[in-house]
Design a protein around this motif. Structure first.
Motif, short mmCIF file in Angstrom:
data_model
loop_
_atom_site.label_atom_id
_atom_site.label_comp_id
_atom_site.label_asym_id
_atom_site.label_seq_id
_atom_site.Cartn_x
_atom_site.Cartn_y
_atom_site.Cartn_z
N ASP A 46 1.07 -1.19 -0.36
CA ASP A 46 0.32 0.12 0.32
C ASP A 46 0.79 0.89 -0.37
O ASP A 46 -0.10 2.11 0.81
CB ASP A 46 -1.17 -0.08 1.01
N TRP A 47 1.88 1.36 -0.25
CA TRP A 47 3.11 2.04 0.42
C TRP A 47 4.61 1.59 -1.68
O TRP A 47 4.60 0.55 -1.72
CB TRP A 47 3.26 2.91 0.92
N PHE A 48 4.46 3.02 -1.84
CA PHE A 48 5.57 2.81 -2.43
C PHE A 48 6.22 3.96 -2.36
O PHE A 48 7.21 4.76 -1.94
CB PHE A 48 4.73 4.10 -4.03
N GLN A 49 8.00 3.08 -2.35
CA GLN A 49 9.31 3.79 -2.37
C GLN A 49 9.49 4.09 -3.59
O GLN A 49 9.46 3.93 -4.42
CB GLN A 49 10.59 2.52 -1.98
N VAL A 50 9.80 5.44 -3.32
CA VAL A 50 10.10 6.87 -4.33
C VAL A 50 11.66 7.49 -4.35
O VAL A 50 11.98 7.51 -3.67
CB VAL A 50 9.03 6.97 -5.10
N GLY A 54 15.87 16.39 -4.08
CA GLY A 54 16.17 17.32 -2.75
C GLY A 54 15.77 16.40 -1.40
O GLY A 54 16.25 16.78 -0.33
N VAL A 55 15.35 15.32 -1.45
CA VAL A 55 15.47 13.97 -0.44
C VAL A 55 16.75 12.93 -0.84
O VAL A 55 16.06 12.27 -1.98
CB VAL A 55 13.51 13.38 -0.17
N SER A 56 17.62 13.04 -0.29
CA SER A 56 18.42 11.69 -0.23
C SER A 56 18.27 9.88 0.46
O SER A 56 18.48 9.51 0.20
CB SER A 56 19.76 12.07 0.84
N GLU A 57 17.20 10.26 0.96
CA GLU A 57 17.22 9.04 2.28
C GLU A 57 16.19 8.86 1.37
O GLU A 57 14.92 9.02 0.71
CB GLU A 57 16.54 9.34 3.59
N PRO A 58 15.83 7.98 1.28
CA PRO A 58 14.64 6.32 1.09
C PRO A 58 13.12 6.91 1.22
O PRO A 58 13.02 7.48 2.57
CB PRO A 58 14.71 4.67 1.21
N ALA A 59 12.54 7.69 0.33
CA ALA A 59 10.70 7.72 0.84
C ALA A 59 10.21 7.64 0.54
O ALA A 59 10.15 5.98 -0.68
CB ALA A 59 11.22 9.60 -0.55
N TRP A 60 8.79 7.24 0.74
CA TRP A 60 7.90 6.80 0.66
C TRP A 60 6.37 7.56 0.10
O TRP A 60 6.08 8.97 0.97
CB TRP A 60 7.27 5.94 1.80
N ILE A 61 5.49 7.17 -0.33
CA ILE A 61 4.21 7.75 -0.43
C ILE A 61 3.58 7.29 -0.68
O ILE A 61 3.12 5.65 -1.10
CB ILE A 61 4.23 9.10 -1.79
N TYR A 62 2.12 7.34 -0.39
CA TYR A 62 0.66 6.03 -0.21
C TYR A 62 0.33 6.04 -1.68
O TYR A 62 0.50 6.53 -2.47
CB TYR A 62 -0.19 6.99 0.84
N ARG A 63 0.00 4.32 -1.65
CA ARG A 63 -0.74 4.26 -3.67
C ARG A 63 -1.66 5.09 -3.57
O ARG A 63 -1.08 5.34 -4.54
CB ARG A 63 -0.03 2.37 -2.76
N SER A 81 11.10 -6.39 7.28
CA SER A 81 12.67 -6.59 7.95
C SER A 81 13.46 -5.88 7.37
O SER A 81 14.63 -5.14 7.99
CB SER A 81 13.44 -7.99 7.92
N GLU A 82 13.25 -5.44 6.17
CA GLU A 82 13.84 -4.35 5.35
C GLU A 82 13.33 -2.73 5.12
O GLU A 82 14.21 -2.21 4.03
CB GLU A 82 14.09 -4.88 3.59
N ILE A 83 12.86 -2.85 5.50
CA ILE A 83 12.24 -1.11 5.89
C ILE A 83 12.53 -0.82 7.46
O ILE A 83 13.13 -1.55 8.43
CB ILE A 83 10.61 -1.28 6.05
N PRO A 84 12.90 1.00 7.18
CA PRO A 84 13.13 1.75 8.26
C PRO A 84 11.91 0.80 9.76
O PRO A 84 11.35 0.53 9.72
CB PRO A 84 13.53 3.11 8.19
N PRO A 85 13.12 0.96 10.36
CA PRO A 85 12.35 0.65 12.24
C PRO A 85 10.84 0.97 12.77
O PRO A 85 10.97 2.37 11.84
CB PRO A 85 13.00 0.62 13.50
N ARG A 86 9.89 0.66 13.01
CA ARG A 86 9.03 1.78 12.62
C ARG A 86 8.90 3.01 13.92
O ARG A 86 9.26 1.86 14.78
CB ARG A 86 7.57 0.66 13.08
N PRO A 87 8.57 3.47 14.21
CA PRO A 87 8.60 4.71 15.29
C PRO A 87 8.06 3.56 16.21
O PRO A 87 6.58 2.89 16.35
CB PRO A 87 7.93 5.87 15.08
#
Length: 454
Positions: A46-50, A54-63, A81-87
């Motif tokens: 349900d989310w895309f990495q894009v 101007g954004v250097s780190e991996p960025a995500w938007i809602y599909r 296990s591959e995504i950033p740790p969830r807050p």
């Protein structure tokens, strides 16, 4: 551009986040029409990495708030296990509940509101002026999804902007209660004589995301997700099922928060009722089932429709029969014939509160998105209690109800139904609750509310 696939942002503003969920921090914001390259798909798809300029780190938007250009074949799908740790999320509710992002907004606190109808009738100006004259700060408008996306993907939000701008200019807040799926979204063989939900909850979530994005930062502060879903004709004459509603709410919450994190999400208010076969489910039983399925993780407020009938607001259901024998039960005797919490405004509200506390959700306010007493004569024989209530009782009881809710300390904005249905729909059942006459002249309740200490 080459080397797709690409996602094209659809809302006016789309948040770019540090991970696939609304619990992650915002890195940037895309404007409508921005095209970004898709480099990955989240664990739940349900989310895309894009890639965002101007954004250097991996960025995500809602599909669901994007339009896909190209094919996703070959695009990496991330595991948990591959995504950033969830807050870290908030402590879980006492009852079993599916995991969900902890994005709940702080409670607004009590507020004075009124329901009005201002779509396609040019009455937004006078309705907002009357609301301000009452000293109220909130207005509720029902939004029919089928009117504003009658063809899939084509949104008619321009017709809503006049009332949004009218509220903006007067410093008022708006609650949109969204109902009634368009024909194209409903199940095969649906009952077209009544409104109902979509076959695919994602279609509704997509609409609500677009709606939230369109009006984010405006006078629209809250969205109520459906209305009285424990009643057969509000649920398409389908089997009444809390699990189906939760399947509608979860993606809707995600889409609204992805488009506008500051938007308050309110659960669809239930109608006070007892179990009545396929026609209605007891609202306490329905509310408890929602809580058991994680309701508290997907809302900022619990919607409620505590009814008045001909019972004074301070009477609990156990004493309601005695109360109406004093105030009048010549035309409606429900509280005596079939004693039940649903006849009592107070018992309904306190019952919801007790259930919320039982499931560890006492920090979530209850939003009465519709309440009130019909008076002055029934326009429909099914509403005989409007013959028992005179205009002075309507005025006294409504003031008392507002004061009770303010003093309880666990109620959010409360919306009286209604301001102007004697104007826009005189002679119909909804007009029995109106607080001005068909020429906008005030009834006693209007004077009482205007003069009420706030």
């Amino acid at each position: 551009a080459t080397g797709g696939p690409f996602a094209v942002s659809q809302p006016t503003h789309l948040n770019v986040r540090a991970g696939p969920g609304t619990e992650y921090p915002i890195l940037s914001v895309l404007t409508a029409g921005t095209q970004v390259k898709i480099t990955g798909i989240g664990p739940n798809e349900d989310w895309f990495q894009v890639e965002v300029e101007g954004v250097s780190e991996p960025a995500w938007i809602y599909r669901d708030l994007t339009e896909l250009v190209g094919s996703l074949v070959g695009v990496k799908k991330f595991t948990e296990s591959e995504i950033p740790p969830r807050p870290e999320a908030a402590p879980p509710a006492a009852a079993p509940a599916p995991s969900a992002p902890s994005t709940r907004l702080p409670g607004i606190g009590f507020g004075y509101g009124v329901q009005a109808h201002m779509i396609h009738n040019g009455q937004e100006g006078i309705a907002m002026d009357k609301t301000r004259e009452l000293g109220f700060g909130w207005v509720k408008q029902q939004i029919e999804w089928k009117v504003f996306e009658s063809n899939q993907g084509q949104y008619g939000f321009g017709d809503i902007w006049p009332l949004v701008n009218a509220a903006n200019s007067r410093g008022l807040n708006l609650l949109f209660s969204v109902v009634n799926a368009p024909n194209w979204s409903r199940e095969s063989g649906y009952d077209g004589t009544v409104g109902g939900p979509p076959a695919d909850p994602q279609t509704f979530a997509r609409f609500l995301g677009r709606l939230a994005g369109e009006y984010c930062g405006s006078s629209v502060k809250a969205i109520e997700v459906w209305n009285e879903q424990n009643l057969h004709y509000e649920w398409g004459n389908r089997p009444i099922n809390p699990s189906e509603y939760m399947a509608l709410l979860r993606p809707s919450y995600g889409a609204i928060k992805a488009a506008c994190p500051s938007m308050y999400v309110i659960s669809g208010a239930l109608t006070p009722a007892g179990d009545n076969g396929s026609l209605a489910m007891d609202d306490f039983r329905y509310f408890e089932a929602m809580l058991q399925q994680g309701l508290a993780n997907y809302v900022d407020g619990f919607g409620a429709h505590p009814s008045g009938y001909n019972v004074p607001p301070n009477a609990v259901w156990q004493s309601a029969c005695e109360a109406i024998q004093q105030t009048g039960n010549q035309h409606f005797n429900g509280a005596c014939d079939n004693p039940h919490h649903s006849w009592s405004f107070r018992s309904t509200m306190e019952g919801y509160r007790n259930l919320a506390l039982r499931y560890g959700a006492g920090n979530i306010p209850i939003w009465p998105t519709e309440f009130g007493w019909a008076a002055g004569g029934a326009f429909d024989p099914r509403y005989g209690y409007a013959n028992d209530n005179d205009f002075d009782e309507q005025a006294r009881w409504t003031v008392e109800a507002f004061q009770m809710m303010r003093n309880w300390g666990w109620v959010g904005p409360a919306f009286l139904g209604n301001l102007n249905f004697r104007v826009v729909a005189d002679g119909t059942e909804k007009a029995q609750w109106g607080i001005v006459r068909n020429d906008w002249s005030p009834l006693p309740i209007f004077h009482a509310l205007r003069n009420m200490a706030k």
